[in-house]
Design an enzyme around this catalytic site. Structure first.
Site, PDB file in Angstrom:
ATOM      1  N   ASP A   8      -0.431  -3.803   1.884  1.00 34.06           N
ATOM      2  CA  ASP A   8      -0.551  -4.430   3.370  1.00 34.06           C
ATOM      3  C   ASP A   8      -1.737  -3.750   4.187  1.00 34.06           C
ATOM      4  OD1 ASP A   8       0.128  -5.852   5.915  1.00 34.06           O
ATOM      5  OD2 ASP A   8       0.676  -3.874   6.732  1.00 34.06           O
ATOM      6  N   ILE A   9      -2.373  -4.673   4.794  1.00 34.71           N
ATOM      7  CA  ILE A   9      -3.654  -4.078   5.314  1.00 34.71           C
ATOM      8  C   ILE A   9      -3.641  -3.468   6.720  1.00 34.71           C
ATOM      9  CG2 ILE A   9      -5.949  -4.724   6.172  1.00 34.71           C
ATOM     10  CD1 ILE A   9      -6.099  -6.901   4.241  1.00 34.71           C
ATOM     11  N   ASP A  10      -3.286  -4.213   7.630  1.00 34.00           N
ATOM     12  CA  ASP A  10      -3.034  -3.602   8.879  1.00 34.00           C
ATOM     13  C   ASP A  10      -2.051  -2.666   9.300  1.00 34.00           C
ATOM     14  OD1 ASP A  10      -5.252  -5.300  10.574  1.00 34.00           O
ATOM     15  OD2 ASP A  10      -4.085  -6.982   9.552  1.00 34.00           O
ATOM     16  N   THR A  42      -1.250  -9.454   2.513  1.00 30.03           N
ATOM     17  CA  THR A  42      -1.451  -9.493   4.137  1.00 30.03           C
ATOM     18  C   THR A  42      -1.170 -10.867   4.912  1.00 30.03           C
ATOM     19  OG1 THR A  42      -3.109  -9.221   5.772  1.00 30.03           O
ATOM     20  CG2 THR A  42      -3.722 -10.120   3.603  1.00 30.03           C
ATOM     21  N   GLY A  43      -0.906 -10.776   6.032  1.00 32.41           N
ATOM     22  CA  GLY A  43      -0.612 -12.059   6.777  1.00 32.41           C
ATOM     23  C   GLY A  43      -1.859 -12.665   7.023  1.00 32.41           C
ATOM     24  N   LYS A 191       5.699 -12.506   1.077  1.00 32.24           N
ATOM     25  CA  LYS A 191       5.102 -11.544   0.261  1.00 32.24           C
ATOM     26  C   LYS A 191       5.870 -11.177  -1.137  1.00 32.24           C
ATOM     27  CE  LYS A 191       2.572  -9.305   3.814  1.00 32.24           C
ATOM     28  NZ  LYS A 191       2.015  -7.675   4.745  1.00 32.24           N
ATOM     29  N   ASP A 214       4.307  -1.971   6.422  1.00 30.96           N
ATOM     30  CA  ASP A 214       4.867  -1.310   7.830  1.00 30.96           C
ATOM     31  C   ASP A 214       5.503  -2.001   8.626  1.00 30.96           C
ATOM     32  OD1 ASP A 214       2.995  -2.045  10.403  1.00 30.96           O
ATOM     33  OD2 ASP A 214       2.146  -2.288   8.604  1.00 30.96           O
ATOM     34  N   ASN A 217       7.492  -8.138   8.439  1.00 32.02           N
ATOM     35  CA  ASN A 217       6.979  -9.197   7.122  1.00 32.02           C
ATOM     36  C   ASN A 217       6.552  -8.582   5.929  1.00 32.02           C
ATOM     37  OD1 ASN A 217       4.587  -7.887   8.368  1.00 32.02           O
ATOM     38  ND2 ASN A 217       3.247  -9.378   7.429  1.00 32.02           N
TER      39      ASN A 217
END
Length: 265
Positions: A8-10, A42-43, A191, A214, A217
């Protein structure tokens, strides 16, 4: 042992300053040097995610829009895509009009809203995504969209989830990427679905995959992966289902996880 890592990114790959630290960057490069496929999940829209992916030197397909779009970085070929069903999209649009909710959609990787407001401005700034205003929203709903997003108070969104599940049916996937963001995709736009697709694409077993995240999602990919890793700053519910909890995003948790499970440092 592990051949594919989805990150995941954020609040996972990047720290609170929105940066990939040099230490984390080095760990990514070392994993790739060991012939491990490192991808992002990522979203975010593809346009936003690919900028970070290119900064980190990745050249593989990346998972965007919560899993509704998997697209190559090199030639931008689409490998996997799922759109919000038209009927569900229209019902959601009508509900948001009737209840005065702020709704955003993505069309052709561009962010649209009916009107400009602070929610839209803040979201745009957070994701560094330009936005476009289209008052004739029905015209947009008629087009293909991988993701629709409502921004509101976290408690109110929690109350909204069961209502929208009843309204939209089981053809859609509803999740919160952040407390204020309620996101609606195709039911296979998760995902977890995208990670399963990529594992097959690269010819590796799901037991050979790692997923790191984190937020809620991320739970589908943590559950689907051979090794599901929650960040130290992850929500408690994600930590509960994770196989392992690493350090926080501000303490290079991704680096620590890669060193432990891939580099065997």
């Amino acid at each position: 042992m592990y051949k594919l890592i989805a990150i995941d990114i954020d609040d996972t790959l990047i720290n609170d300053d929105k940066e990939v630290t040099p230490g984390t960057q080095q760990a990514l490069e070392q994993a790739v040097a060991k012939d491990v496929v490192v991808t992002l999940a990522t979203g975010r829209a593809y346009a936003s995610a690919q900028a970070i992916a290119r900064q980190t030197g990745l050249n593989v397909p990346i998972i965007t829009y919560q899993g509704a779009l998997v697209k190559n970085l090199m030639d931008e070929k689409v490998l996997y895509e799922r759109y919000v069903p038209k009927d569900a999209g229209y019902k959601l649009f009508q509900y948001c009009i009737e209840h005065n909710l702020h709704l955003q959609v993505y069309i052709d990787d561009k962010l649209y809203a009916r009107e400009e407001n602070q929610k839209l401005k803040d979201y745009s700034e957070l994701n560094r995504t330009p936005y476009y205003i289209e008052p004739d929203f029905e015209k947009l709903i008629a087009q293909k969209t991988p993701k629709m997003l409502i921004i509101d108070d976290p408690d109110y969104l929690d109350q909204l989830i069961p209502i929208l599940r009843d309204l939209l049916g089981d053809e859609v996937h509803i999740t919160k990427s952040k407390p204020h963001f309620l996101e609606i995709m195709h039911r296979e736009g998760t995902k977890g679905h995208a990670l399963t697709f990529l594992a097959s694409h690269f010819g590796c077993d799901m037991s050979e995959t790692i997923a790191i995240g984190d937020s809620w999602n991320d739970h589908e990919m943590l559950e689907a992966a051979g090794l599901g890793i929650a960040m130290g700053n992850a929500i408690p519910a994600l930590k509960d289902i994770a196989n392992y909890v690493t350090l926080s995003n501000n303490d290079e948790g991704v680096k620590a996880a890669i060193e432990k499970f891939v580099l065997n440092v």
